[in-house]
Design an enzyme around this catalytic site. Structure first.
Site, short mmCIF file in Angstrom:
data_model
loop_
_atom_site.label_atom_id
_atom_site.label_comp_id
_atom_site.label_asym_id
_atom_site.label_seq_id
_atom_site.Cartn_x
_atom_site.Cartn_y
_atom_site.Cartn_z
N ARG A 104 -12.48 81.89 -4.90
CA ARG A 104 -13.43 82.47 -3.93
C ARG A 104 -13.01 83.90 -3.53
O ARG A 104 -13.84 84.72 -3.17
CB ARG A 104 -13.56 81.54 -2.72
CG ARG A 104 -12.27 81.32 -1.98
CD ARG A 104 -12.32 80.07 -1.09
NE ARG A 104 -12.09 78.85 -1.85
CZ ARG A 104 -12.09 77.63 -1.33
NH1 ARG A 104 -12.33 77.45 -0.03
NH2 ARG A 104 -11.87 76.58 -2.08
N ASP A 106 -3.86 79.05 -3.35
CA ASP A 106 -4.47 78.34 -4.47
C ASP A 106 -6.00 78.32 -4.37
O ASP A 106 -6.69 77.93 -5.31
CB ASP A 106 -3.91 76.91 -4.53
CG ASP A 106 -4.16 76.24 -5.87
OD1 ASP A 106 -4.58 76.94 -6.81
OD2 ASP A 106 -3.94 75.02 -5.96
N LYS A 165 -15.94 83.45 -12.61
CA LYS A 165 -14.54 83.42 -12.17
C LYS A 165 -13.65 83.50 -13.41
O LYS A 165 -13.71 82.64 -14.28
CB LYS A 165 -14.25 82.11 -11.40
CG LYS A 165 -12.75 81.87 -11.12
CD LYS A 165 -12.50 80.58 -10.33
CE LYS A 165 -11.00 80.26 -10.27
NZ LYS A 165 -10.71 79.01 -9.52
N ASP A 210 -8.97 78.13 -16.20
CA ASP A 210 -9.55 78.57 -14.94
C ASP A 210 -10.40 79.84 -15.09
O ASP A 210 -10.87 80.39 -14.10
CB ASP A 210 -8.44 78.76 -13.89
CG ASP A 210 -8.91 78.47 -12.48
OD1 ASP A 210 -9.97 77.84 -12.33
OD2 ASP A 210 -8.23 78.89 -11.53
N ASP A 216 -4.01 79.97 -13.37
CA ASP A 216 -3.92 79.68 -11.94
C ASP A 216 -2.71 78.78 -11.66
O ASP A 216 -2.77 77.57 -11.81
CB ASP A 216 -5.21 79.00 -11.47
CG ASP A 216 -5.19 78.67 -9.98
OD1 ASP A 216 -4.31 79.21 -9.27
OD2 ASP A 216 -6.06 77.90 -9.53
N GLU A 249 -7.98 80.70 -4.70
CA GLU A 249 -8.06 82.10 -5.12
C GLU A 249 -9.40 82.47 -5.76
O GLU A 249 -9.78 83.64 -5.75
CB GLU A 249 -6.91 82.43 -6.08
CG GLU A 249 -7.15 82.09 -7.56
CD GLU A 249 -7.36 80.59 -7.82
OE1 GLU A 249 -6.91 79.79 -7.00
OE2 GLU A 249 -7.97 80.25 -8.84
N LYS A 286 1.01 75.03 -7.46
CA LYS A 286 0.47 73.73 -7.87
C LYS A 286 1.61 72.84 -8.38
O LYS A 286 2.62 73.35 -8.86
CB LYS A 286 -0.51 73.93 -9.04
CG LYS A 286 -1.85 74.51 -8.64
CD LYS A 286 -2.78 74.60 -9.84
CE LYS A 286 -4.13 75.17 -9.45
NZ LYS A 286 -4.90 74.30 -8.55
N1 BES Z 1 -8.90 76.31 -10.18
C1 BES Z 1 -8.73 75.45 -9.07
C2 BES Z 1 -9.75 74.31 -9.03
C3 BES Z 1 -9.54 73.24 -10.06
C4 BES Z 1 -8.52 72.34 -9.93
C5 BES Z 1 -10.42 73.13 -11.10
C6 BES Z 1 -8.36 71.34 -10.87
C7 BES Z 1 -10.28 72.11 -12.02
C8 BES Z 1 -9.23 71.23 -11.93
C9 BES Z 1 -8.87 76.24 -7.78
O1 BES Z 1 -8.41 77.54 -7.83
C10 BES Z 1 -8.09 75.52 -6.76
O2 BES Z 1 -6.90 75.47 -6.89
N2 BES Z 1 -8.76 74.99 -5.75
C11 BES Z 1 -8.13 74.26 -4.73
C12 BES Z 1 -8.76 74.63 -3.43
C13 BES Z 1 -8.04 74.11 -2.23
C14 BES Z 1 -6.69 74.79 -2.10
C15 BES Z 1 -8.88 74.35 -1.01
C16 BES Z 1 -8.31 72.78 -5.01
O3 BES Z 1 -9.39 72.40 -5.49
O4 BES Z 1 -7.37 72.02 -4.82
ZN ZN Z 2 -8.43 78.44 -9.62
MN MN Z 3 -6.36 77.67 -7.38
#
Ligand code: BES
Ligand code: ZN
Ligand code: MN
Length: 497
Positions: free
Chosen positions: A352, A348, A266, A289, A271, A350, A278
């Site tokens: 996947r 967010d 990824k 990210d 992000d 994204e 966020k």
């Molecule tokens: N890059 C983030 C995941 C992340 C967040 C990694 C904080 C490390 C620290 C990912 O893209 C994301 O935002 N995931 C969301 C998914 C949710 C919207 C289902 C998350 O984990 O909040």
């Molecule tokens: Zn992300």
């Molecule tokens: Mn995200």
């Protein structure tokens, strides 16, 4: 830095700093004992005086020990024998390196008599010593106007018996390749989002291929991806001025009949969350990210340097996730390269969305296995903290191989279930799949999403959200995890064939 294996008598070893161990309760290690004999009891006298007790990672620096050729002797505590595990061994190496850096010596020699860790595997002990010493030498100053002072230390050696030397040389070569792979990953991770863009990552892949004969890089631009139907990947970059890239690095170290092992990373170079923006606190950390992509770069680097006899394809799905008038909105529906449609309920989620098209693209390599690596879910940090990588897989053998590689490389992963029961959380009234599965089991439902695109091959997913970087103080920065796990896995595969 020059890394070397040296032989000979410990008391006559010529170096500016000789590192020897003191076991628990002040018991001298064989090397410390040999120095003590040469120094006619000088060391046992000091240890007996209580200046060092031999607790894990304690240090005491001695100058001009009589009868000893080394300019300095650094005593380092090894702890009790039942405390000698990877974690404590790393503390020992870290603290010894701290003391060595503190006195600005140009050379140092470790003579730990194989006592660093309880593991009786000499190769592993020596490789970890190199790897972890190397990690302590890592400096990021790419974006500082004042560069770090060049390190005085330029030679680091391990003292071994003649019998262990050959094994030591292998451990050293592998260790150095790993240091380079890990440093590559850390550098890419630490670079800010305005420098490390998808285009920058693509350029790095081209540069890596220019350095290594066995590596070939292809970059797919947005038009090419559109022609392939990668609308899910492309939807993530819609709000960004930075064009998305699909980076394909093909390492051909095996024979033509050997099947490909594919790594997918990824590469979200920043992000923001997109329209599902966020919160502001710590958002800067979302420059990390792309650490999944960075660990693919790191593993490819190590693999090339080790010349492993294996065919490996590294794929990086690179995009920047930004809000704008052109950005994807919650509720938007896109068609993936596989033909399945996705309702994007949260922009967010994204990672996947870029990975699913990269995973479909991987099919063309008729892979033996596919492993993707991603900072995919905050939920993984809730589940496993900052210690373990989350592992989910559709194949028990591959899952066990990766867990084992993680243990060998001291870069641990822990498996979570990928049962069908979780799949229904992704049901959508408007598309084939929703891109989020709600709050429960966020790491698992993210993997469930990916599993819809990996049915035709053996696949595992590594969620490195909790381990890819440190957030606090002087330690803030990319860790290079899970380059050791991935590289160890590839080394094991190469050894099998
Ligand atoms: N890059 C983030 C995941 C992340 C967040 C990694 C904080 C490390 C620290 C990912 O893209 C994301 O935002 N995931 C969301 C998914 C949710 C919207 C289902 C998350 O984990 O909040
Ligand atoms: Zn992300
Ligand atoms: Mn995200």
């Amino acid at each position: 830095m020059d890394f070397e294996i040296v032989n000979g008598d410990v008391a006559s070893c010529e170096t500016e700093c000789l590192v020897v161990g003191i076991e628990a309760d002040g018991q001298l290690s064989p090397s410390a004992q040999a120095l003590d004999t040469a120094a006619q009891g000088y060391i046992s006298d000091i240890v007996g005086g209580g200046d060092i007790q031999g607790k894990t990672a304690e240090t005491l620096l001695l100058q001009k020990v009589p009868g000893v050729s080394a300019r300095r002797v650094l005593l380092v505590g090894l702890g009790a024998s039942d405390e000698r595990n990877d974690r404590n061994y790393r503390k020992i190496v870290k603290s010894a390196m701290g003391a060595i850096k503190g006195v600005r010596t140009e050379s140092a020699v470790f003579s730990l008599d194989g006592l660093g860790s309880n593991d009786d595997d000499q190769y592993r002990q020596l490789r970890h010593l190199i790897e972890w010493a190397g990690a302590e030498l890592y400096i990021y100053d790419e974006t500082k106007s004042k560069k770090a002072d060049p390190l005085a230390l330029n030679k680091l050696a391990i003292l071994l018996s003649e019998d262990d030397t050959e094994l030591g040389e292998y451990a050293l070569l592998d260790g150095v390749a790993l240091i380079n792979g890990i440093s590559t990953a850390r550098d890419l991770g630490n670079l800010p989002g305005n420098i490390c863009t998808p285009t920058y990552l693509a350029e790095q892949a081209i540069a890596l291929a220019a350095e290594h004969e066995a590596l070939e890089t292809t970059i797919l631009d947005e038009d090419e991806m559109r022609q392939l139907g990668m609308h899910s990947l492309l939807s993530v970059g819609n709000g960004s001025d930075q064009p998305s890239k699909l980076i394909v690095m093909h390492y051909k170290g095996g024979s033509e009949e050997d099947k490909n092992h594919v790594l997918v990373g990824k590469g979200i170079t920043f992000d923001t969350g997109g329209i599902s923006l966020k919160p502001g606190a710590s958002m800067d950390e979302m420059k990390f990210d792309m650490c999944g992509a960075a660990s693919v770069f790191g593993a490819m680097t190590a693999l090339c340097e080790m010349n492993l006899e294996l065919n490996v394809v590294g794929i990086v799905a690179a995009a920047e996730n930004m809000p704008s008038g052109r950005a994807t909105k919650p509720g938007d529906i896109v068609t993936t390269m596989s033909g399945q449609t996705v309702e994007i309920l949260n922009t967010d989620a994204e990672g996947r969305l870029v990975l699913c098209d990269a995973l479909t693209y991987a099919e063309r390599f008729e892979p033996e296995t596919v492993v993707d690596v991603a900072t995919l879910t905050g939920a993984c940090i809730v589940a496993l903290g900052h210690q373990a990588t989350g592992l989910l897989s559709n194949d028990d053998t591959l899952a066990n191989d990766l867990l084992e590689a993680g243990n060998q490389a001291a870069d641990k992963a822990w498996r979570l279930p990928l049962w069908d029961e979780y799949q229904e959380q992704l049901d959508s009234n408007f598309a084939d799949i929703a891109n989020i599965g709600g709050p429960p089991a966020g790491t698992i439902t993210a993997a469930c999403f990916l599993s819809r695109f990996t049915k035709s091959y053996r696949w595992a997913h590594l969620d490195i959200a909790g381990v890819a970087w440190n957030s606090k103080g002087k330690e803030k920065g990319a860790t290079g995890r899970c380059v050791p796990l991935l590289t160890q896995h590839l080394m094991n595969l190469a050894a099998e064939d």
